[in-house]
Motif scaffolding. Sequence first.
Motif, PDB file in Angstrom:
ATOM      1  N   ASP A 142      29.458 -16.633   8.728  1.00  0.00           N
ATOM      2  CA  ASP A 142      29.293 -16.766   7.184  1.00  0.00           C
ATOM      3  C   ASP A 142      30.367 -17.770   6.623  1.00  0.00           C
ATOM      4  N   VAL A 143      30.078 -19.201   6.905  1.00  0.00           N
ATOM      5  CA  VAL A 143      30.944 -20.198   6.470  1.00  0.00           C
ATOM      6  C   VAL A 143      30.171 -20.925   5.290  1.00  0.00           C
ATOM      7  N   GLY A 144      29.076 -20.447   4.873  1.00  0.00           N
ATOM      8  CA  GLY A 144      28.451 -21.537   3.767  1.00  0.00           C
ATOM      9  C   GLY A 144      27.467 -22.744   4.496  1.00  0.00           C
ATOM     10  N   VAL A 145      26.261 -22.812   3.827  1.00  0.00           N
ATOM     11  CA  VAL A 145      25.355 -23.786   4.181  1.00  0.00           C
ATOM     12  C   VAL A 145      26.339 -25.244   4.469  1.00  0.00           C
ATOM     13  N   GLU A 146      26.953 -25.500   3.570  1.00  0.00           N
ATOM     14  CA  GLU A 146      27.667 -26.818   3.584  1.00  0.00           C
ATOM     15  C   GLU A 146      28.430 -26.881   4.737  1.00  0.00           C
ATOM     16  N   ASN A 147      29.108 -25.924   5.372  1.00  0.00           N
ATOM     17  CA  ASN A 147      29.828 -25.953   6.481  1.00  0.00           C
ATOM     18  C   ASN A 147      29.200 -25.744   7.741  1.00  0.00           C
ATOM     19  N   ILE A 148      27.818 -25.766   7.800  1.00  0.00           N
ATOM     20  CA  ILE A 148      27.060 -25.557   9.078  1.00  0.00           C
ATOM     21  C   ILE A 148      26.396 -27.080   9.413  1.00  0.00           C
ATOM     22  N   THR A 149      26.581 -27.547  10.619  1.00  0.00           N
ATOM     23  CA  THR A 149      26.120 -28.804  11.047  1.00  0.00           C
ATOM     24  C   THR A 149      24.925 -28.539  12.144  1.00  0.00           C
ATOM     25  N   VAL A 150      23.783 -28.879  12.106  1.00  0.00           N
ATOM     26  CA  VAL A 150      22.768 -28.813  13.040  1.00  0.00           C
ATOM     27  C   VAL A 150      22.459 -30.153  13.422  1.00  0.00           C
ATOM     28  N   MET A 151      22.341 -30.328  14.706  1.00  0.00           N
ATOM     29  CA  MET A 151      21.994 -31.513  15.383  1.00  0.00           C
ATOM     30  C   MET A 151      20.827 -31.418  16.305  1.00  0.00           C
ATOM     31  N   PHE A 152      19.632 -32.363  16.060  1.00  0.00           N
ATOM     32  CA  PHE A 152      18.748 -32.432  17.073  1.00  0.00           C
ATOM     33  C   PHE A 152      19.486 -33.801  17.816  1.00  0.00           C
ATOM     34  N   GLY A 153      19.713 -33.412  19.056  1.00  0.00           N
ATOM     35  CA  GLY A 153      20.258 -34.433  19.815  1.00  0.00           C
ATOM     36  C   GLY A 153      21.596 -35.307  19.035  1.00  0.00           C
ATOM     37  N   SER A 154      21.319 -36.399  18.708  1.00  0.00           N
ATOM     38  CA  SER A 154      22.384 -36.977  18.002  1.00  0.00           C
ATOM     39  C   SER A 154      21.920 -37.363  16.434  1.00  0.00           C
ATOM     40  N   VAL A 155      21.012 -36.594  16.094  1.00  0.00           N
ATOM     41  CA  VAL A 155      20.425 -36.953  14.572  1.00  0.00           C
ATOM     42  C   VAL A 155      20.772 -35.519  13.955  1.00  0.00           C
ATOM     43  N   LYS A 156      21.614 -35.664  12.575  1.00  0.00           N
ATOM     44  CA  LYS A 156      21.936 -34.588  11.790  1.00  0.00           C
ATOM     45  C   LYS A 156      20.498 -34.036  11.029  1.00  0.00           C
ATOM     46  N   ALA A 157      20.561 -32.690  10.852  1.00  0.00           N
ATOM     47  CA  ALA A 157      19.324 -32.106   9.965  1.00  0.00           C
ATOM     48  C   ALA A 157      19.761 -31.515   8.806  1.00  0.00           C
ATOM     49  N   THR A 158      18.888 -31.430   7.916  1.00  0.00           N
ATOM     50  CA  THR A 158      19.407 -30.812   6.566  1.00  0.00           C
ATOM     51  C   THR A 158      19.323 -29.329   6.752  1.00  0.00           C
ATOM     52  N   VAL A 159      20.267 -28.435   6.569  1.00  0.00           N
ATOM     53  CA  VAL A 159      20.410 -27.086   6.505  1.00  0.00           C
ATOM     54  C   VAL A 159      19.984 -26.691   5.155  1.00  0.00           C
ATOM     55  N   ILE A 160      18.766 -25.698   4.983  1.00  0.00           N
ATOM     56  CA  ILE A 160      18.350 -25.257   3.851  1.00  0.00           C
ATOM     57  C   ILE A 160      18.945 -23.896   3.227  1.00  0.00           C
ATOM     58  N   SER A 161      19.351 -22.933   4.254  1.00  0.00           N
ATOM     59  CA  SER A 161      19.684 -21.566   4.170  1.00  0.00           C
ATOM     60  C   SER A 161      20.230 -21.130   5.490  1.00  0.00           C
ATOM     61  N   ALA A 162      21.111 -20.073   5.522  1.00  0.00           N
ATOM     62  CA  ALA A 162      21.556 -19.475   6.667  1.00  0.00           C
ATOM     63  C   ALA A 162      21.965 -18.077   6.428  1.00  0.00           C
ATOM     64  N   THR A 163      21.920 -17.163   7.309  1.00  0.00           N
ATOM     65  CA  THR A 163      22.229 -15.652   7.289  1.00  0.00           C
ATOM     66  C   THR A 163      23.076 -15.561   8.659  1.00  0.00           C
ATOM     67  N   SER A 164      23.554 -14.375   8.989  1.00  0.00           N
ATOM     68  CA  SER A 164      23.960 -14.002  10.305  1.00  0.00           C
ATOM     69  C   SER A 164      23.069 -14.008  11.454  1.00  0.00           C
ATOM     70  N   THR A 165      21.853 -14.193  11.142  1.00  0.00           N
ATOM     71  CA  THR A 165      20.772 -14.161  12.066  1.00  0.00           C
ATOM     72  C   THR A 165      19.587 -15.223  12.074  1.00  0.00           C
ATOM     73  N   ALA A 166      19.656 -16.271  11.110  1.00  0.00           N
ATOM     74  CA  ALA A 166      18.662 -17.097  10.850  1.00  0.00           C
ATOM     75  C   ALA A 166      19.228 -18.352  10.079  1.00  0.00           C
ATOM     76  N   ILE A 167      18.965 -19.514  10.820  1.00  0.00           N
ATOM     77  CA  ILE A 167      19.372 -20.914   9.844  1.00  0.00           C
ATOM     78  C   ILE A 167      17.973 -21.601   9.725  1.00  0.00           C
ATOM     79  N   THR A 168      17.810 -21.938   8.616  1.00  0.00           N
ATOM     80  CA  THR A 168      16.534 -22.727   8.334  1.00  0.00           C
ATOM     81  C   THR A 168      16.879 -24.223   7.986  1.00  0.00           C
ATOM     82  N   VAL A 169      16.261 -25.122   8.755  1.00  0.00           N
ATOM     83  CA  VAL A 169      16.490 -26.583   8.705  1.00  0.00           C
ATOM     84  C   VAL A 169      15.272 -27.450   8.571  1.00  0.00           C
TER      85      VAL A 169
END
Length: 598
Positions: A142-169
């Motif tokens: 639980d670090v906040g959406v702004e502190n979660i980085t999701v990468m598809f290979g070398s391309v950064k995705a936009t994180v919409i929401s996050a919980t302890s069990t699910a991250i939506t991008v």
Amino acid sequence: MKNRMRYMYVVVSLLACVGVLFGCDDDKEVLGTPSITISSFTPSEGLPGTEVTISASGFGTEAKVFFNETEVSDYVSRSGNSIVVRVPDNASSGKIGIIDGNAFGFSVQDFSFIPSALIEGLSETQAPVGSTIVINGRNFFDVGVENITVMFGSVKATVISATSTAITVIVPEGVESGHITVRFADIQTVTGPEFTVGVVVVEVPDYYFDMKNFEAGEGSFGVGDDGFVGSTKRGAYLVYPFTVEVDGNYEVNAQTATNQGYACYLNMDMGTDMDELAKRAPNTDLSQVMLKQGWSTLEDHTYGPFKLKAGTQYYLRMYFWAEGTSWAGNAGNVVLHYADDQSVEGINVGGGLAYNIYQNDFNEGTSLLPFAESWAWDPCYIKVAEQCAEFYYNHAALEADNRRERRGCEVTCDFKTTTEGWYGFKVFLPEGKFPMDEGGIIIAQIFNRGCRNSWAGHLSIDEGTLKLSHRHALIDPVIGTVGKLETNKWYSVVVHFKAGRNNKGRLRVWLGDDMSEDKPAYDSGNCNFGFGHWIDDDTLDDTGNNSECTGYNGTYDALGCKFGLYVSNKVDITIRFDDLKALEGNPAGAFNIVKPGN
């Protein structure tokens, strides 16, 4: 080993009780005495794999370390009073213990175990760019959406929401198939399963245009029962309204036929403003040649793709052009097709430019479009050569057939203004082919189109001097000097002209590479310029409602353009033009719009 660890906990507890109730017997050794002392450990918390340094005494080289009840399997190093280990995967918070044979010891403080984040799967393992997917798992921090980085290979995705069990991008642009990784601030980076970029499969039916159902049209054309537009002449166009139900890239497919030996073109363009589109100068990139194959041989053409939005009112303009005489070709079976390849960048369709400009820099191909020969009878010619337009006049042809059409070779276009206009071009006089001792060689005209069809102004070269002639009626002109020219040198030229009566007109000319808008080489000042019928002192009448205006060119008056050579000199002449522009009206920044090289 876990059972042994539990046993040691029990032993420690019993020994503590015995010590309290009965005291200790220093002369008697008890089996399993906690003889290993753990003085400290660092860090006090960690994820699986974290290196922990334990400071202790009373242990040997075979000592085993436990985090609560989980035995360590990865020993980094040992020394006389220190053991460095890695936290096991399935550890839990609690005491750190050391066992060495029958000797043991426990930390006073608890170690805080941080469970590792784990990606267990994706809501979709294949999806197209722009889709929303969910990364499922457990122990997400639980670090906040702004502190979660999701990468598809070398391309950064936009994180919409996050919980302890699910991250939506959102699947990002430019993504390639491969593993997904998630970084939680500076705590941990975990790798997930492979993701495959999918393709949207959209079923969009083709849209067939009814050629008879045009909303606007002009020029010479007819629509036959077979659905083909024929009997077309240069400059004819038809405009068709349409909408689409699905966003995306669309192509226009059409069939054409012609029997003309000169270059004929079909242009397909789109816009959201019907009136603006109808008057728009043809885009050379959206024009294709109709090859001479006979009237019964159909040729397929594809235009686009155009980027369209569902529900928006669009207009398609089908425009005919010819570089020879006026007749063009036939066109039909016009279909709007949802493009098979949606990954390319489509042409944005809107209201077009805020101004109407006809231009060609002659850098690609051999087409003069949007300009066309006004006349150039053999052996005179106009051609694109060495990335410029070359005009050649043969005086012997005029001697043999002294008609107006033989007096040179010029190009024109659909340029038309009732108020103001601008020209811009480069001109080159080849040594030995352009006679610098001759006078009256006209190279550009401001032509008064309408019932008083004649020139209102022109640029000419008189014994090597560029001059501007202008008039307000069919009488002798006012002549102004612009500047001297040399052979084998490119010159930039800009012309601005304003139609007007009662001293409301004006003409200016710039010459040379260092031209500045506030310093024209020639300025007529306020004058009368242009002739025919007027709506007011600043505007010629092109409404078609003037009953007096029924002459050669219809029931309107306006200013048109011609470029090239119009002469009757008894000498062969060659001249070259480049970066040719004709701008209707006087929009903001007009000088820089037409300035050669811009």
